[in-house]
Design a protein around this motif. Structure first.
Motif, short mmCIF file in Angstrom:
data_model
loop_
_atom_site.label_atom_id
_atom_site.label_comp_id
_atom_site.label_asym_id
_atom_site.label_seq_id
_atom_site.Cartn_x
_atom_site.Cartn_y
_atom_site.Cartn_z
N ALA A 1 -126.15 122.36 -22.96
CA ALA A 1 -127.52 121.87 -22.78
C ALA A 1 -127.85 120.99 -23.98
CB ALA A 1 -128.50 123.04 -22.68
N PRO A 2 -128.77 120.04 -23.82
CA PRO A 2 -129.08 119.11 -24.92
C PRO A 2 -129.53 119.80 -26.21
CG PRO A 2 -129.97 118.29 -22.86
CD PRO A 2 -129.47 119.67 -22.57
N ASP A 3 -130.15 120.99 -26.09
CA ASP A 3 -130.63 121.65 -27.31
C ASP A 3 -129.51 122.27 -28.13
OD1 ASP A 3 -129.98 123.89 -25.83
OD2 ASP A 3 -131.99 124.78 -25.87
N ARG A 4 -128.27 122.15 -27.65
CA ARG A 4 -127.12 122.64 -28.42
C ARG A 4 -126.48 121.51 -29.23
NH1 ARG A 4 -125.93 127.83 -25.89
NH2 ARG A 4 -128.03 128.50 -25.31
N TYR A 5 -127.17 120.40 -29.36
CA TYR A 5 -126.64 119.23 -30.06
C TYR A 5 -127.60 118.77 -31.15
CZ TYR A 5 -123.24 119.02 -26.32
OH TYR A 5 -122.21 119.34 -25.45
N LEU A 6 -127.03 118.27 -32.25
CA LEU A 6 -127.80 117.68 -33.35
C LEU A 6 -127.75 116.17 -33.22
CD1 LEU A 6 -126.25 120.36 -34.55
CD2 LEU A 6 -127.10 119.50 -36.71
N SER A 7 -128.87 115.52 -33.43
CA SER A 7 -128.94 114.06 -33.43
C SER A 7 -130.29 113.65 -34.00
CB SER A 7 -128.79 113.51 -31.99
OG SER A 7 -128.97 112.10 -31.97
N ALA A 8 -130.34 112.47 -34.60
CA ALA A 8 -131.63 111.96 -35.05
C ALA A 8 -132.58 111.80 -33.86
CB ALA A 8 -131.45 110.61 -35.76
N ASN A 9 -132.02 111.59 -32.66
CA ASN A 9 -132.80 111.55 -31.42
C ASN A 9 -132.33 112.71 -30.54
OD1 ASN A 9 -134.02 111.16 -28.97
ND2 ASN A 9 -133.24 109.08 -28.65
N PRO A 10 -133.04 113.83 -30.55
CA PRO A 10 -132.58 115.01 -29.80
C PRO A 10 -132.56 114.82 -28.29
CG PRO A 10 -134.79 115.36 -30.68
CD PRO A 10 -134.29 114.09 -31.28
N HIS A 11 -133.18 113.74 -27.80
CA HIS A 11 -133.21 113.48 -26.36
C HIS A 11 -132.04 112.60 -25.89
CE1 HIS A 11 -137.17 115.28 -26.30
NE2 HIS A 11 -137.56 114.44 -27.24
N PHE A 12 -131.33 111.98 -26.83
CA PHE A 12 -130.35 110.97 -26.45
C PHE A 12 -129.26 111.51 -25.53
CE2 PHE A 12 -126.42 108.58 -27.02
CZ PHE A 12 -126.86 107.27 -26.81
N ALA A 13 -128.79 112.72 -25.79
CA ALA A 13 -127.64 113.25 -25.05
C ALA A 13 -127.98 113.69 -23.62
CB ALA A 13 -127.02 114.41 -25.82
N LYS A 14 -129.26 113.79 -23.31
CA LYS A 14 -129.67 114.37 -22.02
C LYS A 14 -129.07 113.64 -20.82
CE LYS A 14 -134.11 116.34 -23.50
NZ LYS A 14 -135.59 116.25 -23.37
N SER A 15 -129.12 112.33 -20.83
CA SER A 15 -128.68 111.56 -19.67
C SER A 15 -127.20 111.78 -19.37
CB SER A 15 -128.95 110.07 -19.89
OG SER A 15 -128.44 109.31 -18.80
N ALA A 16 -126.36 111.56 -20.36
CA ALA A 16 -124.91 111.69 -20.14
C ALA A 16 -124.54 113.12 -19.77
CB ALA A 16 -124.15 111.23 -21.38
#
Length: 390
Positions: A60-75
């Motif tokens: 799920a996207p909340d298991r990822y770190l990024s300056a933009n926490p929403h970026f990974a959602k689409s892929a």
């Protein structure tokens, strides 16, 4: 199409690059996959103790770190763990769930590499292995010089990962190329990495080899898994997870008794006043650790200790503060936090917003997953997303 003209050139034959090449090739694109190593998927081969923790059921996207926490959602929503599991099943690779949704091959990580190479063969992907890129130019197309050969393509995909595990050939090459084309880099640092101790925490290094379930906290993140004391400091799954959120100078909080209530020592004093703190701790955690903690707290028999001291001790044991002086660095880091800024990329296609035909996928991008197959799932998902567009 001329021999040295391709639809896309993919730099990096790791997890992301291999799947991207395979999917794009099967879409009818002419693909060249380039790597300076003489074999593909070196990180895949050593992952999961040689059995490749190839995805996680709880992605799920909340298991990822990024300056933009929403970026990974689409892929992640368009190419899921179930999609990669279906691919694994189609190759008749047996697998099992270990813990916390982590999926491993029953056999060997070599099976995942073989799967990816088979898929690349289906897509008629050309491989250029053991060859370094010496120049990249972009006018209308990208012109990439590989040894004495120059190849061209309208699309160039950066899939060379980050600098973690340099002994496998990992470098910051993707960052260098991205900077050349004006893409910003979020400062990279080692992640999923053991932490080192010094100063007042040095005595805990004498516990090397001792492991125990804990809750480890760094920043706003907490992880309930095992911690391991090493001759250099702290490791184990809970610490590796916390390390991704840890910043130099910050403390790491450890709850050594996650199941204990705040008043457990007071309750024990009433029922077993003659017991000692060491004996009480040793009922739950390894004896060597129980001895070290009780000595540090300077508490012996509970009956001889005030209620206030016992309350304070219980609070300290639930949030023991370690102050790491660093980590074991990229040499021991499983992945890299930071990388090519997501602000410069499309979350739909992984394409650079202001540089036509340039893409970045996998660990090269500022998206970093938790321990346990999450980073492989990001590699598959981001690779798949780019493959739809090249």
């Amino acid at each position: 199409m001329p021999r040295d003209q391709y639809d896309a050139i993919i730099l990096g034959a790791g997890a992301a690059g291999l799947l991207c090449a395979a999917i794009a090739g099967q879409r009818g694109r002419r693909i060249l996959l380039v790597d300076h190593a003489d074999e593909v998927g070196k990180k895949i081969l050593i992952s999961g103790g040689g059995r490749c923790n190839f995805t996680n059921l709880h992605t799920a996207p909340d298991r990822y770190l990024s300056a933009n926490p929403h970026f990974a959602k689409s892929a992640l929503s368009r190419y899921t763990a179930a999609d990669f599991i279906a691919l694994v099943d189609s190759h008749r690779i047996a697998w099992h769930e270990k813990t916390l949704g982590q999926l491993f091959c029953d056999g060997s990580a070599k099976q995942i590499v073989a799967l990816l190479l088979d898929e690349c063969a289906r897509g008629q992907v050309d491989l250029a292995l053991g060859q370094s890129v010496t120049d990249i130019a972009h006018v209308t197309d990208y012109r990439v010089t590989i040894g004495a050969r120059t190849v061209t393509a309208p699309s160039l995909v950066l899939a060379t990962g980050g600098p973690s595990i340099p002994k496998l050939g990992a470098t910051g090459f993707a960052y260098d190329v991205a900077r050349r084309f004006g893409l910003k880099i979020v400062e990279p640092r080692p992640a999923l990495v053991p932490l080192t101790l010094a100063g007042d925490d040095l005595l805990f290094r004498d516990l090397a080899g001792v492991a125990t379930p804990v809750v480890a906290r760094a920043g706003k993140a907490s992880f309930h898994e095992a911690a391991l004391f090493t001759h250099r400091g702290l490791s184990g799954p809970a610490i590796l997870q916390a390390s991704s959120y840890w910043r130099h100078g910050d403390a790491v909080g450890i709850d050594f008794l996650p199941a204990a209530t705040p008043d457990w020592l007071l309750a024990l004093k009433r029922t077993q006043p003659r017991t000692t703190l060491r004996r009480a701790l040793a009922a739950t955690i390894p004896d060597r650790l129980a001895e070290a903690l009780s000595d540090r707290l300077a508490i012996g028999e509970l009956a001889a200790t005030t209620d206030r001291r016992l309350t304070d001790a219980a609070r300290t044991l639930a949030d023991w503060r370690f102050h790491p002086n660093g980590s074991e660095g990229y040499a021991k880091a499983e992945v890299t936090v930071g990388g090519i800024s997501t602000a410069d990329l499309s979350s739909q296609t992984m394409a650079a917003r202001r540089v036509p035909g340039l893409y970045a996928i996998g660990e090269a991008v500022d998206v970093t997953g938790w321990l346990g197959g999450y980073n492989f799932q990001w590699a598959w998902a981001s690779g798949w997303a780019a493959a739809q567009d090249v």
